[in-house]
Motif scaffolding. Structure first.
Motif, PDB file in Angstrom:
ATOM      1  N   ILE A 197      -8.989 -12.206  14.436  1.00 30.31           N
ATOM      2  CA  ILE A 197      -9.395 -10.833  14.154  1.00 30.31           C
ATOM      3  C   ILE A 197      -8.487 -10.194  13.112  1.00 30.31           C
ATOM      4  N   GLU A 198      -7.283 -10.780  12.958  1.00 26.42           N
ATOM      5  CA  GLU A 198      -6.322 -10.354  11.947  1.00 26.42           C
ATOM      6  C   GLU A 198      -6.172  -8.827  11.927  1.00 26.42           C
ATOM      7  N   ASP A 199      -6.512  -8.209  10.799  1.00 24.88           N
ATOM      8  CA  ASP A 199      -6.326  -6.758  10.664  1.00 24.88           C
ATOM      9  C   ASP A 199      -7.609  -5.977  10.942  1.00 24.88           C
ATOM     10  N   GLN A 402     -19.873 -12.748  15.151  1.00 29.67           N
ATOM     11  CA  GLN A 402     -19.575 -14.103  14.712  1.00 29.67           C
ATOM     12  C   GLN A 402     -19.522 -14.231  13.193  1.00 29.67           C
ATOM     13  N   LYS A 403     -20.553 -13.725  12.516  1.00 31.22           N
ATOM     14  CA  LYS A 403     -20.576 -13.866  11.063  1.00 31.22           C
ATOM     15  C   LYS A 403     -19.688 -12.839  10.379  1.00 31.22           C
ATOM     16  N   SER A 404     -19.556 -11.664  10.983  1.00 33.72           N
ATOM     17  CA  SER A 404     -18.759 -10.623  10.338  1.00 33.72           C
ATOM     18  C   SER A 404     -17.267 -10.826  10.541  1.00 33.72           C
ATOM     19  N   TYR A 405     -16.862 -11.416  11.681  1.00 32.41           N
ATOM     20  CA  TYR A 405     -15.434 -11.599  11.951  1.00 32.41           C
ATOM     21  C   TYR A 405     -15.071 -13.029  12.333  1.00 32.41           C
ATOM     22  N   ARG A 406     -16.046 -13.903  12.391  1.00 22.31           N
ATOM     23  CA  ARG A 406     -15.828 -15.321  12.699  1.00 22.31           C
ATOM     24  C   ARG A 406     -15.072 -15.516  14.018  1.00 22.31           C
ATOM     25  N   VAL A 407     -15.456 -14.736  15.006  1.00 25.03           N
ATOM     26  CA  VAL A 407     -15.004 -14.964  16.378  1.00 25.03           C
ATOM     27  C   VAL A 407     -16.244 -15.303  17.200  1.00 25.03           C
ATOM     28  N   PRO A 408     -16.096 -15.958  18.325  1.00 24.72           N
ATOM     29  CA  PRO A 408     -17.268 -16.333  19.121  1.00 24.72           C
ATOM     30  C   PRO A 408     -17.993 -15.114  19.682  1.00 24.72           C
ATOM     31  N   VAL A 409     -19.289 -15.258  19.922  1.00 22.32           N
ATOM     32  CA  VAL A 409     -20.030 -14.152  20.512  1.00 22.32           C
ATOM     33  C   VAL A 409     -19.498 -13.823  21.895  1.00 22.32           C
ATOM     34  N   GLY A 410     -18.858 -14.806  22.531  1.00 21.76           N
ATOM     35  CA  GLY A 410     -18.267 -14.575  23.844  1.00 21.76           C
ATOM     36  C   GLY A 410     -17.086 -13.638  23.821  1.00 21.76           C
ATOM     37  N   GLY A 584      -3.751 -18.112  24.287  1.00 21.21           N
ATOM     38  CA  GLY A 584      -5.066 -17.651  23.872  1.00 21.21           C
ATOM     39  C   GLY A 584      -6.000 -18.831  23.730  1.00 21.21           C
ATOM     40  N   TYR A 585      -7.019 -18.657  22.891  1.00 20.24           N
ATOM     41  CA  TYR A 585      -8.046 -19.673  22.689  1.00 20.24           C
ATOM     42  C   TYR A 585      -8.059 -20.133  21.236  1.00 20.24           C
ATOM     43  N   VAL A 586      -8.150 -21.413  21.014  1.00 17.03           N
ATOM     44  CA  VAL A 586      -8.482 -21.918  19.685  1.00 17.03           C
ATOM     45  C   VAL A 586      -9.998 -21.991  19.593  1.00 17.03           C
ATOM     46  N   TYR A 587     -10.551 -21.357  18.570  1.00 13.50           N
ATOM     47  CA  TYR A 587     -12.002 -21.354  18.370  1.00 13.50           C
ATOM     48  C   TYR A 587     -12.322 -22.121  17.100  1.00 13.50           C
ATOM     49  N   ASP A 588     -13.087 -23.183  17.243  1.00 11.37           N
ATOM     50  CA  ASP A 588     -13.506 -24.011  16.113  1.00 11.37           C
ATOM     51  C   ASP A 588     -14.991 -23.779  15.886  1.00 11.37           C
ATOM     52  N   CYS A 589     -15.322 -23.075  14.795  1.00  6.13           N
ATOM     53  CA  CYS A 589     -16.725 -22.784  14.487  1.00  6.13           C
ATOM     54  C   CYS A 589     -17.237 -23.636  13.339  1.00  6.13           C
ATOM     55  N   ASP A 590     -16.407 -24.538  12.852  1.00  7.05           N
ATOM     56  CA  ASP A 590     -16.801 -25.425  11.764  1.00  7.05           C
ATOM     57  C   ASP A 590     -17.200 -26.757  12.369  1.00  7.05           C
ATOM     58  N   ILE A 591     -18.464 -26.867  12.743  1.00  7.79           N
ATOM     59  CA  ILE A 591     -18.941 -27.985  13.543  1.00  7.79           C
ATOM     60  C   ILE A 591     -19.474 -29.094  12.642  1.00  7.79           C
ATOM     61  N   ALA A 592     -18.996 -30.304  12.888  1.00 12.31           N
ATOM     62  CA  ALA A 592     -19.372 -31.438  12.045  1.00 12.31           C
ATOM     63  C   ALA A 592     -20.871 -31.709  12.114  1.00 12.31           C
ATOM     64  N   SER A 593     -21.419 -31.698  13.309  1.00 11.69           N
ATOM     65  CA  SER A 593     -22.847 -31.930  13.500  1.00 11.69           C
ATOM     66  C   SER A 593     -23.325 -31.088  14.667  1.00 11.69           C
TER      67      SER A 593
END
Length: 749
Positions: A197-199, A402-410, A584-593
């Protein structure tokens, strides 16, 4: 994971004496044979400029996604290079030792970009450079990180990802530093994960405030106070106008009384149209927080919820009333319809059919209507004014978060305060039940770490200069003492004034850990949670009346959208083990397949999760973020719509009975260390330089435990939902683990 047995060193580092002086082993005062100083020896600085050689293994090296290309998980990937490298020299009390505790270094060398992209191959795995080391140096520490890749604006636009998502990101990459060589405190070395979420925390909270406020106003629509007016017959559908003395002041909530009586005729059961209004209100505002329900609050989930709510309202407002109470309910529905139109666009059939094509109004209109809406309840917290929302006017709510801040919808879900009659988004929560979430907020979602390197080794010393082609290539060759000429090289020694070449005895390996994720179906038929959900609403319902939906597990039914890994420490220290107390949580949204069954494994970089305070190492919970491409189904507490995002959770337990111990490395000690520098052989889920493999199996009853639901408004709800087979690349095999049981005892509560 194949080890990156990297960077072994044959760099000259000389120490001790001048011609005619005696060289002494480190910590040994006994005289040795006189030595002839190297021609590169500097008697003023007591340092020697010499060959410095490192060897890098690509055979096991894990490389634009958090895919094999970013993590180097596949040995066919192009080597990414090493940047921001640092080397620290130590004079320990005896030769042949590893550094076991964070002692101050004698000297730090900033090597910067030590290797460029594609400069190392399996057939050419070492490089020779020159550097200098103080006399009596007998231990070296090495740090480095892979060269960070870049993405063009066009790539970011196309994928919705940034280089941070693809290659990982660190908030801190801090190597021991100080005002002088005597103040190189290794304990200050820190590698820290970056909050996603940074700033943007302030903007994030303002968006949540606006969305919660809009829903609060809609659900507090009323015919009270200045809204307690005569109901025109052409709007309420009755045979004549209904004067104010014919019906009491009423709020939407009044239809949802505990006794299920009409708010207009208080001794009469709810009429048909009142039932629809009551059920819609109850479904919207009853959120089972104590049972672990997570009500989806992301942009598209809000649109789905409003579409279903609006459809119920439209059905009532277009119906023909058969009594004054029903006429009042119809008029209430008309007022709700008008209020929804202030905030949302949609195709609303005049025959009472379902509303379609729902979208948000412009941000300007949303803010203007909300900050002046008369339905804001007097019991609610103070409402922000329009300037509070000025900074988020450019946000697309459909992309939130998700698209605006690249965090999970959860990371964004809401509750309802029945006393204040107010919706609010949760600030501290257990997101998707991924581990212990005390004090966790949206700031607790981190980018994966970057690919890091670590070496901790005694030295191999030579008083001769060696040609670049004379050093062993490849890890196996480097580790084999037979490949080192004992007449020239001395293993486990220290730098003297005669030294011309130095090599680290041990390999340099990864400082990070790696999770390899695949997903498959464990059954051809999947069962949802419909029966349990409906039975809570009506205990008399039988399984024959309301059976679980049976869903065929075809390819394309679900897509893998992200991987969330719980229990990640925000900081690790000099030995890449946890430092501090923040998780915390590591969130990986760059999915190979995204395909399920998985066609290509997904790789996620993480930190070692060793817990020095625990005799039994921590479990790790992993949530798969999935998109439902199939029809609607019922999860743990409510409905997962078509296109909805939901979570299934897997448990990785290193203490599970019957698991094999991991195979410990033979040629270097793995932290944590004993006092003598040997490894404390404690198995945990993630170990630096190791790849943990998890095949997540969506079983027959897994969907019963799907999280992140929306209310079921068609008419007007922590268990684990997956089977996991995990194994260490060199040891632990978890076998099949049923997450949350097989669902046999699930109640839907």
């Amino acid at each position: 994971m194949k080890k990156i047995k990297i960077l072994t060193y044959a760099s000259v580092c000389a120490l001790l004496s001048l011609v005619g002086f005696s060289a002494c082993s480190s910590g040994d005062s006994a005289a040795a044979e006189p030595v002839t100083p190297s021609p590169n020896y500097n008697p003023v600085s007591d340092e020697v400029v010499a060959q410095f050689v490192f060897n890098l293994s690509l055979g096991n090296t894990p490389s634009m996604r958090m895919t094999s290309a970013a993590t180097q998980a596949v040995n066919t990937e192009t080597f990414r290079g090493i940047d921001k490298a640092g080397l620290f020299s130590y004079k320990q009390s005896a030769d042949g030792k590893h550094l076991a505790t964070p002692e101050n270094a004698d000297k730090r060398f900033d090597i910067a970009r030590i290797l460029g992209r594609a400069t190392i191959t399996k057939d050419k795995s070492h490089r020779v450079i020159e550097t200098s080391l103080p006399l009596n140096t007998n231990t070296l520490l090495f740090y480095g990180k892979a060269i960070r890749g870049t993405m063009t604006p066009e790539q970011e636009e196309q994928t919705g990802l940034t280089a941070k998502d693809v290659y990982g990101w660190l908030e801190k990459y801090t190597l021991a530093n100080g005002d002088g060589d005597q103040d190189l405190k290794l304990s200050d070395t820190t590698f820290e994960l970056q909050s996603r979420i940074e700033d943007h925390k302030e903007a994030f909270e303002r968006i949540e405030s606006l969305l919660a406020g809009i829903m609060t106003c809609i659900m507090n629509t009323n015919l009270a106070g200045e809204n307690h007016v005569k109901l025109p017959k052409d709007e309420c559908g009755w045979s004549e106008d209904i004067d104010v003395d014919k019906y009491p002041e009423v709020y939407w909530a009044d239809f949802n009384s505990a006794d299920r009586k009409s708010p207009i005729e208080t001794t009469h059961a709810l009429y048909a149209l009142e039932v629809k209004m009551a059920d819609a209100y109850r479904e919207m505002t009853t959120i089972k927080q104590a049972k672990g329900e997570l009500r989806a609050g992301y942009g598209t989930a809000i649109l789905s919820t409003i579409q279903n709510l609006w459809s119920v309202v439209n059905e009532v407002r277009c119906a023909t009333p058969f009594s004054v109470p029903e006429a009042v309910a119809k008029y209430m529905a008309e007022r709700i319809h008008e209020r929804i139109k202030q905030y949302f666009n949609g195709t609303v059939p005049s025959n009472g059919m379902n509303v379609t094509e729902v979208s948000f109004e412009t941000m300007t209109n949303l803010i203007t209507h909300f900050t002046s809406d008369t339905a804001w309840p007097t019991t609610a917290d103070k409402r922000p004014d329009a300037p509070y929302y000025e900074s988020i006017k450019g946000t697309k709510l459909v992309d939130f978060p998700q698209k605006s801040y690249r965090v999970p919808v959860g990371s964004t879900h809401y509750l309802f305060d029945k006393d204040k009659k107010q919706f609010y988004y949760v600030k501290n929560y257990n997101t998707s039940a991924v581990g212990d979430a005390t004090g966790f907020t949206v700031e607790s979602y981190y980018y994966p770490p970057e690919l890091l390197y670590f070496g901790n080794s005694p030295l191999r010393i030579s008083n001769q200069e060696h040609k670049p082609e004379g050093y062993p290539d490849g890890v196996a060759n480097w580790d084999d003492d037979k490949n080192w000429d004992t007449s020239s090289w001395t293993k486990n020694s220290h730098v003297t004034s005669a030294t011309q070449s130095v090599a680290m005895v041990n390999d340099i390996n990864y400082g990070t850990s790696l999770l390899k994720t695949t997903v498959s179906f464990g059954s051809s038929i999947l069962r949802d949670n419909n029966h349990a959900i409906q039975k809570v609403k009506d205990p008399s319902i039988t399984e024959e009346d309301e059976p679980d939906k049976r869903i065929t597990a075809d390819a394309g039914l679900f897509q893998l959208n992200g991987v969330i890994i719980g229990g990640q420490w925000k900081q690790v220290g000099w030995n890449f083990l946890p430092k501090g107390d923040k998780q915390g949580y590591v969130y990986d949204c760059d999915i190979a397949s995204p395909d399920i069954p998985t066609s290509t494994p997904n790789y996620t970089l993480v930190f070692d999760n060793y817990n020095a305070l625990m005799a039994k190492q921590d479990k790790v919970y992993v949530a798969l973020e999935l998109i439902n491409n199939g029809e609607m189904f019922f999860g743990e507490h409510g409905m997962i719509p078509h296109g909805g995002i939901f979570y299934l959770i897997g448990e990785l337990d290193p203490n599970k009975a019957g698991l094999e111990k991991p195979t410990w490395p033979q040629h270097h000690p793995l932290p944590p260390y004993n006092a003598d520098g040997s490894s404390i052989e404690t198995a945990r889920v993630f170990m630096q330089d190791y790849m943990t493999t998890a095949n997540f199996v969506i079983g027959e009853n897994s969907l019963k435990h799907a999280y992140m639901t929306v209310p079921d408004l068609r008419y007007s709800a922590l268990t684990l939902g997956m089977s996991v087979d995990i194994n260490w690349s060199t040891g632990i095999d978890f076998g099949d683990v049923i997450l949350g049981g097989d669902g046999a005892n699930n109640t839907g509560n």
